[in-house]
Design an enzyme around this catalytic site. Structure first.
Site, PDB file in Angstrom:
ATOM      1  N   ILE A  11       0.844  -1.203   0.000  1.00  0.00           N
ATOM      2  CA  ILE A  11       0.000   0.000   0.000  1.00  0.00           C
ATOM      3  C   ILE A  11       0.878   1.251   0.000  1.00  0.00           C
ATOM      4  O   ILE A  11       0.617   2.211  -0.740  1.00  0.00           O
ATOM      5  CB  ILE A  11      -0.974  -0.018   1.203  1.00  0.00           C
ATOM      6  CG1 ILE A  11      -1.837  -1.294   1.127  1.00  0.00           C
ATOM      7  CG2 ILE A  11      -1.859   1.230   1.196  1.00  0.00           C
ATOM      8  CD1 ILE A  11      -2.655  -1.567   2.373  1.00  0.00           C
ATOM      9  N   ASP A  29      12.270   2.307   5.094  1.00  0.00           N
ATOM     10  CA  ASP A  29      11.732   0.943   5.070  1.00  0.00           C
ATOM     11  C   ASP A  29      12.889  -0.024   5.318  1.00  0.00           C
ATOM     12  O   ASP A  29      13.988   0.178   4.800  1.00  0.00           O
ATOM     13  CB  ASP A  29      11.090   0.662   3.704  1.00  0.00           C
ATOM     14  CG  ASP A  29      10.131  -0.517   3.734  1.00  0.00           C
ATOM     15  OD1 ASP A  29       8.934  -0.313   3.459  1.00  0.00           O
ATOM     16  OD2 ASP A  29      10.579  -1.657   4.032  1.00  0.00           O
ATOM     17  N   TYR A 139      -2.669  -9.156  16.122  1.00  0.00           N
ATOM     18  CA  TYR A 139      -2.496  -8.160  15.063  1.00  0.00           C
ATOM     19  C   TYR A 139      -3.497  -7.020  15.237  1.00  0.00           C
ATOM     20  O   TYR A 139      -3.124  -5.838  15.304  1.00  0.00           O
ATOM     21  CB  TYR A 139      -2.662  -8.815  13.679  1.00  0.00           C
ATOM     22  CG  TYR A 139      -2.817  -7.804  12.563  1.00  0.00           C
ATOM     23  CD1 TYR A 139      -1.799  -6.890  12.286  1.00  0.00           C
ATOM     24  CD2 TYR A 139      -3.990  -7.753  11.800  1.00  0.00           C
ATOM     25  CE1 TYR A 139      -1.944  -5.943  11.265  1.00  0.00           C
ATOM     26  CE2 TYR A 139      -4.133  -6.814  10.781  1.00  0.00           C
ATOM     27  CZ  TYR A 139      -3.112  -5.909  10.516  1.00  0.00           C
ATOM     28  OH  TYR A 139      -3.261  -4.970   9.527  1.00  0.00           O
TER      29      TYR A 139
HETATM   30  N1  LIG Z   1      -3.130  -5.167   2.879  1.00  0.00           N
HETATM   31  C1  LIG Z   1      -4.273  -4.970   3.497  1.00  0.00           C
HETATM   32  O1  LIG Z   1      -5.329  -5.418   3.023  1.00  0.00           O
HETATM   33  C2  LIG Z   1      -4.332  -4.178   4.780  1.00  0.00           C
HETATM   34  C3  LIG Z   1      -5.571  -4.045   5.420  1.00  0.00           C
HETATM   35  C4  LIG Z   1      -5.643  -3.288   6.595  1.00  0.00           C
HETATM   36  C5  LIG Z   1      -4.508  -2.669   7.109  1.00  0.00           C
HETATM   37  N2  LIG Z   1      -3.309  -2.828   6.486  1.00  0.00           N
HETATM   38  C6  LIG Z   1      -2.135  -2.144   7.066  1.00  0.00           C
HETATM   39  O2  LIG Z   1      -1.569  -1.339   6.057  1.00  0.00           O
HETATM   40  C7  LIG Z   1      -0.153  -1.267   6.212  1.00  0.00           C
HETATM   41  C8  LIG Z   1       0.529  -1.661   4.926  1.00  0.00           C
HETATM   42  O3  LIG Z   1       0.128  -2.984   4.571  1.00  0.00           O
HETATM   43  P1  LIG Z   1       0.725  -3.713   3.289  1.00  0.00           P
HETATM   44  O4  LIG Z   1      -0.264  -4.722   2.860  1.00  0.00           O
HETATM   45  O5  LIG Z   1       1.219  -2.699   2.340  1.00  0.00           O
HETATM   46  O6  LIG Z   1       1.954  -4.505   3.972  1.00  0.00           O
HETATM   47  P2  LIG Z   1       3.444  -4.702   3.450  1.00  0.00           P
HETATM   48  O7  LIG Z   1       4.019  -5.792   4.291  1.00  0.00           O
HETATM   49  O8  LIG Z   1       3.461  -4.871   1.979  1.00  0.00           O
HETATM   50  O9  LIG Z   1       4.120  -3.316   3.821  1.00  0.00           O
HETATM   51  C9  LIG Z   1       4.699  -3.022   5.069  1.00  0.00           C
HETATM   52  C10 LIG Z   1       6.019  -2.314   4.810  1.00  0.00           C
HETATM   53  O10 LIG Z   1       6.603  -1.925   6.053  1.00  0.00           O
HETATM   54  C11 LIG Z   1       7.975  -2.307   6.090  1.00  0.00           C
HETATM   55  N3  LIG Z   1       8.328  -2.507   7.507  1.00  0.00           N
HETATM   56  C12 LIG Z   1       7.799  -3.385   8.391  1.00  0.00           C
HETATM   57  N4  LIG Z   1       8.373  -3.236   9.602  1.00  0.00           N
HETATM   58  C13 LIG Z   1       9.266  -2.230   9.480  1.00  0.00           C
HETATM   59  C14 LIG Z   1      10.169  -1.593  10.383  1.00  0.00           C
HETATM   60  N5  LIG Z   1      10.275  -2.000  11.663  1.00  0.00           N
HETATM   61  N6  LIG Z   1      10.948  -0.599   9.920  1.00  0.00           N
HETATM   62  C15 LIG Z   1      10.875  -0.179   8.629  1.00  0.00           C
HETATM   63  N7  LIG Z   1      10.039  -0.731   7.732  1.00  0.00           N
HETATM   64  C16 LIG Z   1       9.248  -1.757   8.154  1.00  0.00           C
HETATM   65  C17 LIG Z   1       8.033  -3.571   5.235  1.00  0.00           C
HETATM   66  O11 LIG Z   1       9.333  -3.843   4.732  1.00  0.00           O
HETATM   67  C18 LIG Z   1       7.054  -3.220   4.116  1.00  0.00           C
HETATM   68  O12 LIG Z   1       7.687  -2.521   3.070  1.00  0.00           O
HETATM   69  C19 LIG Z   1       0.174  -2.161   7.396  1.00  0.00           C
HETATM   70  O13 LIG Z   1       0.292  -1.350   8.540  1.00  0.00           O
HETATM   71  C20 LIG Z   1      -1.032  -3.077   7.501  1.00  0.00           C
HETATM   72  O14 LIG Z   1      -1.225  -3.525   8.822  1.00  0.00           O
HETATM   73  C21 LIG Z   1      -3.196  -3.562   5.334  1.00  0.00           C
END
Ligand SMILES: NC(=O)c1ccc[n+]([C@@H]2O[C@H](COP(=O)([O-])OP(=O)(O)OC[C@H]3O[C@@H](n4cnc5c(N)ncnc54)[C@H](O)[C@@H]3O)[C@@H](O)[C@H]2O)c1
Length: 325
Positions: A11, A29, A139
């Site tokens: 996202i 990241d 979570y």
């Molecule tokens: N995908 C969905 O449907 C969905 C739904 C609801 C909420 N979310 C939330 O949206 C956000 C993004 O989700 P996504 O699907 O893009 O996930 P994703 O895993 O693709 O993206 C998360 C990013 O954060 C980075 N990251 C994680 N921990 C880190 C840290 N300690 N330091 C630096 N970087 C770090 C990862 O490398 C990754 O690039 C998350 O917070 C997730 O909980 C996602």
């Protein structure tokens, strides 16, 4: 300059692609689940960890940050049950570190990626922001804890923030340059499309005896580009001083059953899926549909893209990365 933490993820990278058109952007990241190549090359990229104070200090000293968008998290529900401390550490403790550094550098604007999982198993058909939160796994609890911390921190230190509770993010950028790439993949649409590309043997449907029209679970899918535009509107409102502490749902307001999603994938791709009906999974509610009326009323946002558009864009991206287009 806007700091996007987790901007190499699914996202976050879509948001960055839109945001670089309007603002200077720095992405922090650790690439634990993200992809360096997904970050638009107009953004500055810093490989570093949210939980590492030196990485944060380096970014805040180097760039004049006026707002932070925080996407970084671990987000696998099953893993969070098996390894809860990983979730409380990365999703909660690391966010506290970020808030401390923001306070030190007097950065007052914050947008947080929250989730429908904060609602748990709601007893209403249409979930709005007044629906009680009762997450049923670590979570969801980790995200709700951050929301609560933000409310307290904001009162004490004057942070202006917007929490965005996403339902099921799906789809890909219309250019097919970036898309949804999780490992392991747990989301329905990429699983179906991977199967239709021959990368999985079948699609398993968990439960066909729910109290829904066709017996399968109903979920609300939201195009990732629609999510990005909501972030940009929220950022605008924060920077203009129009919002101080808000929570908004982000969904389509339309539920689609698992069966309907499979049928739409078949329609878009022209391919037939091998579907296996299996037992229900514990903790899966029959329907989860968002009301996004509040953000429409207050910021004028609504989802523009329907399920067919979501799948069309996702399919283009899947075909490109698998080399079939
Ligand atoms: N995908 C969905 O449907 C969905 C739904 C609801 C909420 N979310 C939330 O949206 C956000 C993004 O989700 P996504 O699907 O893009 O996930 P994703 O895993 O693709 O993206 C998360 C990013 O954060 C980075 N990251 C994680 N921990 C880190 C840290 N300690 N330091 C630096 N970087 C770090 C990862 O490398 C990754 O690039 C998350 O917070 C997730 O909980 C996602």
């Amino acid at each position: 300059m806007i700091l996007v933490v987790g901007g190499a993820g699914y996202i976050g990278s879509h948001l960055v692609k839109e945001l670089v058109e309007k603002e200077e952007v720095v992405v922090l990241d650790n690439l634990s689940t993200g992809h360096r190549e997904a970050v638009d090359n107009r953004a500055i990229f810093v490989k570093g960890d949210l939980g590492n104070v030196d990485d944060l200090l380096m970014v805040f000293r180097s760039y004049p940050i006026k707002a932070v968008m925080h996407f970084a998290a671990n987000s696998l529900v099953g893993e969070s049950v098996i390894n809860p401390l990983k979730y409380y550490e990365n999703n909660v403790a690391a966010t506290i570190m970020l808030l401390k550094v923001m306070k030190r550098f007097k950065v007052k604007n914050f947008i947080f990626s929250s989730t429908a999982a904060t609602y748990g198993i709601p007893h209403v058909d249409m979930i709005d922001e007044t629906t009680p939160t009762a997450p049923i796994n670590p979570y969801g609890r980790s995200k709700l804890m951050v929301e609560q911390i933000l409310a307290d921190f904001s009162k004490a230190h004057g942070l202006n923030y917007v929490v965005l509770r996403y339902f099921n993010a799906a789809g890909a950028h219309k250019s097919a340059v970036i898309g949804e790439s999780h490992d392991p993949e747990t989301h329905l649409i990429p699983i179906i499309l991977q199967h239709l590309l021959g990368q999985r043997e079948k699609v398993s449907v968990f439960g066909s005896d729910y109290d829904t029209e066709d017996g399968t679970c109903i979920r609300d899918y939201i195009h990732v580009t629609d999510l990005a535009s909501a972030h940009i509107l929220a950022l605008k409102a924060l920077l203009k001083g129009k919002k101080t502490a808000e929570i908004y749902n982000l969904g389509n307001g339309l539920g689609y059953s698992v069966k309907e999603v499979i049928e739409t994938c078949e329609k878009v791709t022209g391919l037939k899926a091998n579907v296996e009906m299996t037992d229900r999974r514990p903790g899966d509610p029959a329907r989860l549909i968002a009301s996004s009326q509040k953000i429409y009323d207050e910021l004028g946002w609504k989802a523009e893209r329907n399920l067919e558009q979501i799948i069309t864009d996702a399919w283009k991206w899947h075909q490109r990365v698998s080399g079939t287009m």
